[in-house]
Scaffold this active site. Structure first.
Site, PDB file in Angstrom:
ATOM      1  N   HIS A 267      59.232  17.540 -35.927  1.00  0.00           N
ATOM      2  CA  HIS A 267      58.953  17.868 -35.054  1.00  0.00           C
ATOM      3  C   HIS A 267      59.570  17.340 -33.732  1.00  0.00           C
ATOM      4  CE1 HIS A 267      56.189  20.276 -37.359  1.00  0.00           C
ATOM      5  NE2 HIS A 267      56.617  21.362 -37.044  1.00  0.00           N
TER       6      HIS A 267
ATOM      7  N   GLU B 268      54.440  13.202 -40.842  1.00  0.00           N
ATOM      8  CA  GLU B 268      54.450  13.606 -39.698  1.00  0.00           C
ATOM      9  C   GLU B 268      53.483  14.337 -38.481  1.00  0.00           C
ATOM     10  OE1 GLU B 268      56.689  16.503 -38.385  1.00  0.00           O
ATOM     11  OE2 GLU B 268      55.565  17.617 -39.944  1.00  0.00           O
TER      12      GLU B 268
ATOM     13  N   SER C  48      57.188  21.151 -41.573  1.00  0.00           N
ATOM     14  CA  SER C  48      55.942  22.552 -40.399  1.00  0.00           C
ATOM     15  C   SER C  48      54.909  22.731 -41.973  1.00  0.00           C
ATOM     16  CB  SER C  48      56.320  22.912 -39.813  1.00  0.00           C
ATOM     17  OG  SER C  48      55.554  23.141 -39.038  1.00  0.00           O
TER      18      SER C  48
END
Length: 302
Positions: free
Chosen positions: A273, A207, A109
């Site tokens: 995620h 992602e 992230s």
């Protein structure tokens, strides 16, 4: 690239929070998971610090990072959760200190920014993987997520195929190169900085979470126009978490964007995620094939 040493039961590892404080109970639950793996877990002094002054907060988060890498007893550094602000501390990191004390650095992230920065300036393999508070808590954890820590102990290479998730090919071919990448927003925000992802010759992992289809398309276009896709050897599309209607639109964006790629592109890898969320090393050699779709990744540890 420098591979850190593998873990053994009894090893001490640190948990830090470069992108902001985690939920305390979730962190303690994740800590127990690491302890069940046989690890001795220490929590950074500033993990729960919610300093409103972003500059001061950054200095404290940086102190935890430096302390963890400086301590010879610590064999791995695991991030608690994502958030924001990792980019602010990237210029302040003592990359020589990290290079002189190579150890596992693990997160994703917002941590994407640091994964790429540490690779580039410390020549250290980093790890895109589930985080202690956000992924290992009682509400989120799956056995597959927990099992993805196993290669840190065994040193085994990773084979990711349709036994793991239902992979789908967008563009056919075979590509070989170091695995790179991470969160799409952070990859885009790094463009034009010293911390821009090294995509030349790589298998690029992408992602994202909670971004609408038009934003995904905009960021991919930005990467394309910046030349990121010019010399990649393949693209691995991880999870793009969104509600069902938006997810359908995102898949259309991805399929249209990569339909005529000169390199292999495969989607639906469970990285990022999502649960399960599989951990993978970045900076090591990987091979992406499409008949059948499969990603083979060298060990990230020695």
């Amino acid at each position: 690239m420098i591979k850190p040493s593998s873990l053994q039961k009894g090893d001490r590892v640190a948990v830090i929070a470069p992108a902001g404080p985690p939920d305390r109970e979730h962190l303690l639950q994740g800590q127990r998971v690491l302890e069940e793996m046989g690890l001795d877990v220490v929590i950074g002094k500033n993990v729960f610090n919610a300093e409103e002054d972003l500059a001061a907060a950054g200095e404290k988060r940086l102190a935890d990072l430096h302390e963890a890498f400086s301590d010879p007893a610590i064999r791995g550094v695991f991030c608690a959760n994502g958030g924001f602000g990792s980019a602010k501390i990237a210029p302040m990191i003592d990359y020589e200190k990290l290079q002189s004390n190579p150890k596992i650095f693990w997160g994703y992230s917002d941590i994407t920014y640091l994964l790429n920065a540490i690779q580039q300036f410390s020549d250290l393999v980093t790890f895109h993987g589930p985080m202690v508070a956000s992924d290992l808590n009682d509400e989120q954890i799956t056995k597959e997520t927990a099992s993805s820590f196993a290669p840190l102990f065994t040193g085994e290479s990773i084979i990711y195929d349709s036994h793991t998730s239902r992979l789908q090919t967008i563009a056919h071919g075979t590509g070989e190169g170091p695995l790179a990448g991470g969160n799409l927003t952070l990859l885009t925000s790094g463009l034009g900085t010293p911390y821009q992802v090294k995509s030349k010759g790589s298998i690029l992992l992408i992602e994202e979470v909670a971004e609408p289809a038009f934003r995904v398309d905009l960021m991919l276009t930005h990467l394309k126009q910046a030349g990121v896709f010019d010399e990649v050897q393949g693209v691995v599309l991880g999870n793009f978490q969104a509600d069902p209607d938006e997810h359908f639109k995102i898949r259309k964006v991805l399929q249209n964007f990569f339909a005529h790629a000169r390199f292999p592109v495969v989607e639906n890898f469970l990285f990022g995620h999502c649960q399960p969320n599989y951990g993978v090393p970045l900076g090591v050699e990987a091979t992406l094939t499409t008949s059948p779709p499969q990603l083979l990744i060298d060990s990230g540890v020695q």
